[in-house]
Design an enzyme around this catalytic site. Structure first.
Site, PDB file in Angstrom:
ATOM      1  N   GLY A  31       0.835  -1.210   0.000  1.00  0.00           N
ATOM      2  CA  GLY A  31       0.000   0.000   0.000  1.00  0.00           C
ATOM      3  C   GLY A  31       0.861   1.248   0.000  1.00  0.00           C
ATOM      4  N   ARG A  64       0.238  -4.685  -4.977  1.00  0.00           N
ATOM      5  CA  ARG A  64       0.212  -5.796  -4.026  1.00  0.00           C
ATOM      6  C   ARG A  64       0.071  -7.070  -4.847  1.00  0.00           C
ATOM      7  NH1 ARG A  64      -0.856  -3.801   1.037  1.00  0.00           N
ATOM      8  NH2 ARG A  64      -2.456  -2.214   1.339  1.00  0.00           N
ATOM      9  N   ASP A  68       5.111  -4.760   6.107  1.00  0.00           N
ATOM     10  CA  ASP A  68       5.304  -6.126   6.522  1.00  0.00           C
ATOM     11  C   ASP A  68       5.455  -7.121   5.332  1.00  0.00           C
ATOM     12  OD1 ASP A  68       5.179  -8.180   8.499  1.00  0.00           O
ATOM     13  OD2 ASP A  68       3.130  -8.570   7.840  1.00  0.00           O
ATOM     14  N   THR A 123       4.839   2.106   6.475  1.00  0.00           N
ATOM     15  CA  THR A 123       3.433   1.705   6.587  1.00  0.00           C
ATOM     16  C   THR A 123       2.696   2.644   7.519  1.00  0.00           C
ATOM     17  OG1 THR A 123       1.865   0.128   7.534  1.00  0.00           O
ATOM     18  CG2 THR A 123       4.119  -0.151   8.229  1.00  0.00           C
ATOM     19  N   ASP A 174       0.363   1.694   9.195  1.00  0.00           N
ATOM     20  CA  ASP A 174      -0.102   0.864  10.314  1.00  0.00           C
ATOM     21  C   ASP A 174       0.890   0.854  11.491  1.00  0.00           C
ATOM     22  OD1 ASP A 174      -2.081   0.227   8.512  1.00  0.00           O
ATOM     23  OD2 ASP A 174      -1.236  -1.723   7.978  1.00  0.00           O
ATOM     24  N   ASP A 211       3.196  -1.256  12.149  1.00  0.00           N
ATOM     25  CA  ASP A 211       3.199  -2.581  12.773  1.00  0.00           C
ATOM     26  C   ASP A 211       4.480  -3.380  12.531  1.00  0.00           C
ATOM     27  OD1 ASP A 211       2.826  -3.037  10.097  1.00  0.00           O
ATOM     28  OD2 ASP A 211       1.013  -4.244  10.296  1.00  0.00           O
ATOM     29  N   ARG A 240      -5.118  -2.235   9.812  1.00  0.00           N
ATOM     30  CA  ARG A 240      -5.184  -3.689   9.602  1.00  0.00           C
ATOM     31  C   ARG A 240      -5.389  -4.417  10.927  1.00  0.00           C
ATOM     32  NH1 ARG A 240      -4.007  -6.243   4.742  1.00  0.00           N
ATOM     33  NH2 ARG A 240      -2.782  -4.536   3.951  1.00  0.00           N
ATOM     34  N   ARG A 292      -4.332   7.573   3.535  1.00  0.00           N
ATOM     35  CA  ARG A 292      -3.047   7.279   2.881  1.00  0.00           C
ATOM     36  C   ARG A 292      -2.671   8.346   1.851  1.00  0.00           C
ATOM     37  NH1 ARG A 292      -3.733   1.243   1.805  1.00  0.00           N
ATOM     38  NH2 ARG A 292      -3.263   1.808  -0.330  1.00  0.00           N
TER      39      ARG A 292
HETATM   40  O1  F6P Z   1      -1.361  -1.622   5.276  1.00  0.00           O
HETATM   41  C1  F6P Z   1      -1.853  -0.372   4.962  1.00  0.00           C
HETATM   42  C2  F6P Z   1      -3.349  -0.412   4.788  1.00  0.00           C
HETATM   43  O2  F6P Z   1      -3.800   0.893   4.489  1.00  0.00           O
HETATM   44  C3  F6P Z   1      -4.132  -0.996   5.960  1.00  0.00           C
HETATM   45  O3  F6P Z   1      -4.275  -0.107   7.026  1.00  0.00           O
HETATM   46  C4  F6P Z   1      -5.412  -1.374   5.285  1.00  0.00           C
HETATM   47  O4  F6P Z   1      -6.054  -2.417   5.992  1.00  0.00           O
HETATM   48  C5  F6P Z   1      -4.967  -1.834   3.938  1.00  0.00           C
HETATM   49  O5  F6P Z   1      -3.694  -1.243   3.702  1.00  0.00           O
HETATM   50  C6  F6P Z   1      -5.893  -1.465   2.816  1.00  0.00           C
HETATM   51  O6  F6P Z   1      -5.395  -2.040   1.654  1.00  0.00           O
HETATM   52  P1  F6P Z   1      -5.844  -1.662   0.189  1.00  0.00           P
HETATM   53  O7  F6P Z   1      -5.264  -0.325  -0.143  1.00  0.00           O
HETATM   54  O8  F6P Z   1      -5.271  -2.749  -0.648  1.00  0.00           O
HETATM   55  O9  F6P Z   1      -7.340  -1.601   0.184  1.00  0.00           O
END
Ligand code: F6P
Length: 359
Positions: free
Chosen positions: A15, A81, A116, A138, A140, A142, A184, A275
């Site tokens: 992400g 991803r 991660d 990230t 997050d 984490d 997450r 984001r």
């Molecule tokens: O890992 C970053 C994050 O924004 C998480 O907080 C969230 O759960 C996920 O990515 C969302 O992913 P996507 O952008 O693939 O919907």
């Protein structure tokens, strides 16, 4: 034997988040200015690296490419991803796709910028003999072994500003608002942004919540004349009712609070707003320092390591350690105690009481 580095590849994967361009800028400028080494920018993450061919894969980034991007959100390289082996149409563990990518791009090392999932991929590449270095990114927060990742502070700021704005409408309508934030499986964003925004209830996945404790908090506030409440909930919190939809916890809690307390309640799911946009000053500085550290690590031949911040020091840690689990919020974190002291509930009588007893 130390390999001679003439060209470093950089990939941004997983992400996106604010600060990625600050990292790209820092890597390109440090490599060129300090070491006279070229940087090859790889398009669209590991997936792009192993599926695109020829010029589509990316290009050498010059100082000019790296100028004017410090304050820009997202990543100029693009990101993706997904399972690289599946994307490349080959079997799991066929690392020849990376050998081909390294040699066609003529890169002698790879800087893997990501969270991660990205660092776990970097670790696999390292185990298979590829010269990689990691940079922790990230929203997050984490990743283990680093106090903080870049992107986190920018997301916290966005959430805090959203909560600030939600206060006036919640007050005007005498409503409860349930604000769902990303993160997450962990509660860092909810905790830190919830405290910064003055959330009345903060729910994090690290601890179970009691519905009644949330209702009591909202009702108690009403009784005291504070006829609105802001509940900040991490997306990783699961409904206590196993039969309820497991996604969008804010919708579930919102209808429950309204039904059980009679207080009009609305869900607010902040989603990808968290984001977007430019990085904060904190993240620009952090990203720049991680970038410089990562280039130094490459040039010192310290592969399999990730740039990290511990206290006030920029250090390097084995990627294997940073990815051995998720960095969850410890329930004895000082911020939980501070939040409870200023009247925030964690939706659990047990935690609220335990923290109060400590004060
Ligand atoms: O890992 C970053 C994050 O924004 C998480 O907080 C969230 O759960 C996920 O990515 C969302 O992913 P996507 O952008 O693939 O919907």
């Amino acid at each position: 034997m130390k390999r001679r580095i003439q060209r470093i590849g950089i990939v941004t994967a997983g992400g996106d988040c604010p600060g990625l361009n600050a990292v790209i800028r820092g890597v390109v400028k440090t490599a060129q200015n300090d070491y006279g080494v070229e940087v090859f920018g790889i398009r669209d993450g590991f997936v792009g690296m192993v599926t695109y061919k020829g010029d589509e894969r990316g290009k050498i980034l010059t100082n000019r490419d790296a100028s004017g991007i410090l304050a820009v959100g997202g990543t100029i390289l693009g990101t993706a991803r997904g399972d690289v082996f599946e994307a490349a149409g080959t079997k799991e563990g066929d690392y020849s796709i990376f050998e081909e990518a390294f040699s066609s791009m003529k890169i002698d090392a790879l800087i893997c910028t990501g969270g991660d999932g990205t660092q776990r991929m970097a670790q696999k590449l390292h185990t298979h003999g590829f010269p990689v270095v990691g940079i922790p990114k990230t929203i997050d927060n984490d990743l283990m072994e680093t106090d903080v990742t870049f992107g986190f502070n920018s997301a916290v700021t966005i959430i805090m500003e959203a909560i600030d704005n939600l206060h006036s409408t919640a007050m005007s309508h005498h409503r409860a608002l349930v604000v769902e934030v990303m993160g997450r499986d962990v509660g860092w964003l909810a905790l830190v942004a919830g405290v910064a925004g003055g959330g009345d209830v903060i729910l994090i996945p690290e601890t179970p919540y009691e519905e009644q404790a949330i209702f009591d908090c909202a009702l108690e506030r009403s009784r005291k004349g504070k006829r609105f409440s802001i509940v900040v909930v991490a997306e990783g919190v699961k409904p206590n009712d196993k039969n309820a939809p497991q996604k969008e916890i804010a919708r579930y809690l919102s209808s429950l609070i309204e039904k059980e307390t009679g207080i009009e309640t609305r869900p607010v799911i902040l989603g990808h707003l968290q984001r977007g946009g430019p990085p904060t000053a904190f993240d620009r500085i952090l990203a720049t320092q991680f970038a410089v550290k990562a280039v130094d690590l490459v040039m010192e031949g310290r592969f399999g390591e990730m740039a990290a911040i511990q206290g006030n020091d920029f250090v390097s840690v084995p990627i294997s350690q940073a990815t051995k689990g998720l960095k969850r919020v410890p329930l004895d974190h000082p911020l939980i105690r501070s939040a409870v002291s200023v009247g925030t509930s964690f939706g659990s009588r047990e935690i609220d009481k335990r923290q109060k007893d400590k004060s």
